[in-house]
Design a protein around this motif. Sequence first.
Motif, short mmCIF file in Angstrom:
data_model
loop_
_atom_site.label_atom_id
_atom_site.label_comp_id
_atom_site.label_asym_id
_atom_site.label_seq_id
_atom_site.Cartn_x
_atom_site.Cartn_y
_atom_site.Cartn_z
N ARG A 150 68.65 93.37 118.54
CA ARG A 150 68.93 92.00 118.14
C ARG A 150 68.37 91.76 116.74
NH1 ARG A 150 64.77 88.01 121.48
NH2 ARG A 150 62.85 89.16 121.08
N VAL A 151 68.89 90.72 116.11
CA VAL A 151 68.41 90.32 114.79
C VAL A 151 67.61 89.03 114.96
CG1 VAL A 151 69.07 89.59 112.48
CG2 VAL A 151 70.33 91.43 113.60
N LEU A 152 66.43 89.00 114.40
CA LEU A 152 65.52 87.86 114.54
C LEU A 152 65.27 87.20 113.20
CD1 LEU A 152 62.78 89.55 116.76
CD2 LEU A 152 64.71 88.20 117.55
N THR A 153 64.99 85.92 113.25
CA THR A 153 64.48 85.22 112.08
C THR A 153 63.03 84.84 112.36
OG1 THR A 153 66.63 84.33 111.47
CG2 THR A 153 64.70 83.19 110.60
N GLN A 154 62.18 85.09 111.40
CA GLN A 154 60.78 84.70 111.49
C GLN A 154 60.50 83.65 110.43
OE1 GLN A 154 57.57 87.72 112.08
NE2 GLN A 154 56.90 87.05 110.06
N ALA A 155 59.79 82.60 110.81
CA ALA A 155 59.45 81.52 109.88
C ALA A 155 57.95 81.28 109.92
CB ALA A 155 60.19 80.24 110.24
N SER A 156 57.31 81.37 108.78
CA SER A 156 55.91 81.00 108.62
C SER A 156 55.88 79.58 108.07
CB SER A 156 55.21 81.98 107.68
OG SER A 156 53.89 81.58 107.44
N VAL A 157 55.32 78.63 108.84
CA VAL A 157 55.46 77.21 108.55
C VAL A 157 54.12 76.62 108.11
CG1 VAL A 157 56.25 74.98 109.43
CG2 VAL A 157 57.27 77.10 110.31
N THR A 158 54.14 75.91 106.99
CA THR A 158 52.94 75.27 106.45
C THR A 158 52.71 73.92 107.14
OG1 THR A 158 54.09 74.03 104.72
CG2 THR A 158 53.46 76.32 104.22
N PRO A 159 51.54 73.29 106.97
CA PRO A 159 51.30 71.98 107.57
C PRO A 159 52.31 70.91 107.17
CG PRO A 159 49.23 72.94 106.86
CD PRO A 159 50.32 73.83 106.34
N SER A 160 52.92 71.04 105.99
CA SER A 160 53.90 70.06 105.54
C SER A 160 55.30 70.33 106.08
CB SER A 160 53.95 70.03 104.01
OG SER A 160 54.42 71.27 103.50
N GLY A 161 55.49 71.47 106.76
CA GLY A 161 56.79 71.81 107.31
C GLY A 161 57.61 72.75 106.45
N GLU A 162 57.08 73.19 105.30
CA GLU A 162 57.77 74.17 104.48
C GLU A 162 57.71 75.54 105.16
OE1 GLU A 162 59.47 73.60 101.63
OE2 GLU A 162 59.11 71.47 102.04
N ALA A 163 58.80 76.28 105.07
CA ALA A 163 58.87 77.54 105.80
C ALA A 163 59.25 78.69 104.90
CB ALA A 163 59.87 77.43 106.95
N ARG A 205 73.44 75.44 117.38
CA ARG A 205 74.00 74.16 116.93
C ARG A 205 73.13 73.49 115.88
NH1 ARG A 205 75.70 71.83 122.93
NH2 ARG A 205 77.30 73.42 123.37
N LYS A 206 71.88 73.92 115.82
CA LYS A 206 70.95 73.40 114.82
C LYS A 206 70.50 74.53 113.91
CE LYS A 206 70.49 69.13 116.50
NZ LYS A 206 70.76 67.89 115.73
N THR A 207 70.39 74.25 112.64
CA THR A 207 69.86 75.26 111.73
C THR A 207 68.36 75.42 111.98
OG1 THR A 207 69.29 73.68 109.98
CG2 THR A 207 71.53 74.60 109.98
N LEU A 208 67.86 76.55 111.57
CA LEU A 208 66.44 76.80 111.75
C LEU A 208 65.60 75.73 111.08
CD1 LEU A 208 64.24 78.68 112.81
CD2 LEU A 208 64.42 79.97 110.69
N ARG A 209 65.97 75.34 109.88
CA ARG A 209 65.16 74.36 109.15
C ARG A 209 65.18 72.99 109.83
NH1 ARG A 209 63.11 76.37 104.60
NH2 ARG A 209 64.11 78.20 103.65
N SER A 210 66.22 72.69 110.60
CA SER A 210 66.24 71.41 111.31
C SER A 210 65.41 71.46 112.59
CB SER A 210 67.68 71.01 111.65
OG SER A 210 68.23 71.88 112.63
N ILE A 211 65.15 72.65 113.08
CA ILE A 211 64.30 72.82 114.27
C ILE A 211 62.82 72.70 113.90
CG2 ILE A 211 63.56 74.53 115.99
CD1 ILE A 211 66.48 75.53 115.97
N ILE A 212 62.49 73.15 112.70
CA ILE A 212 61.10 73.15 112.24
C ILE A 212 60.65 71.73 111.87
CG2 ILE A 212 59.60 73.89 110.34
CD1 ILE A 212 61.24 76.50 110.32
#
Length: 450
Positions: A178-191, A319-326
């Motif tokens: 499978r292909v995964l996306t990993q997001a490292s998220v800051t306190p402000s929500g930047e990824a 249905r939601k982009t990753l950035r809208s989930i974060i």
Amino acid sequence: MRRLLWGLVLACVPMVSIAKVTEEDAQQLRNRLTPMGAERAGDEDGTIPEWRGGMTAPPPCYVAGGRYCDPHPEDKPYVTITTGTREEWRDYLSAGHIALLEANRKTFQMNLYPSRRTFANPGAVYDAAYQNAIKATLSPGGNAVREARIAVPFPMPTAGAEVVWNHRLRWRGPAYRRVLTQASVTPSGEATLLSLREDADFPYARGELGEDGVAQQWLWVVLLPERLQGYLMMVKDSIDGDGVPLTAWRQQPREGEVARRMRKSRMFGFDNNMMLSDDLRFEDQLDGFFGSPERYTWRIVARRPMVVPYNSYALHSGRKTLRSIIRPAHLDPALVRYELHRVWVVEAELKPQALHRHKRRTFYFDEDSWQLLMVDLYDRTDKLWRFQEIHPLMAYDRATLMPAVEVQYDLASSRYLLQGIDENDPERAEMAFNPEHFTVSGARDSAPKK
């Protein structure tokens, strides 16, 4: 009388396994208990339903090769747990969830949905679990399993380390990619985003073991960003941790031919930082918990109902982009599904002479599948430091429960690491990868020998 003890709190059981049950005791896996050792019955008020075999076929909404659709789209939350109502639910909440509610009073809430016991495995896996119950044993140190195959080795556990091995060896099919996306998220929500391919091979699930007793092997290859292409890590995990420790190889980008640039790690696991995790995950936090249990003492605390992530089709839907989930400090609560399920609660306490930056951990394992769902992680001062959530869904075309999303919360910094959502449809073909990818001829140690 022994058969009456399986559902009781076992706080005083040592890590050395009693091992095996009689064939008479194992018959419970065919009546009172599910084939995997869960209580078949629901609870008295019907909040947790009876297990009736789980999902054994895809729902009409599923299109082969596409994303897993929600088999229960009509379900709505019947309770929303907030900061104001958390005391009413405290007995059903992990320390990590209580901390998230307290720290994010205006933004974090937990939508509680009807409980759906969707877990199922193939019949051959159930048969193997029954045989394991009467044959499998745990080594005295808890670091090796004997006489087990295909399924969880201890469907009727009496020791904490047995529960951990059930999670590690749960059936997930013979292999996948499978292909995964990993997001490292800051306190402000930047990824900061990372795309990687994950190949997994499970010889144990096929009823065989690889060289040196390898039960499972993993390969992670970075796809994006371009500057990190060629970064990879491979791990081989043996069923015999006493004789063959976890082994890993790493490759840095732009170092020449693969065979020349692979480096064998001298030590993998424990509290080494996971590659490219922005210091938010240790290597033994892979898959909730991964690797040797040797530095901890393990104790079953209880089997009881808890509010846990489950049937997480909304997070997986695409249905939601990753950035809208974060969101800052946590995922979008509207997309996260929680349910009441019974879990095995296991405490891990660092041994007096052992070293690890997590002094104590509390694990919550789904009783139906043995999938680890949550972990409370404490620092060396015994303060809650981190919290892990694994959001699973039933992969009904493969007859296994699988993580859709894993989240590692750093409660001290309000940062978190998310992994599992792919913004493009992943390829899920069985054995879609070349087994030769796991060959490491020409690899060298990561450090020179003295």
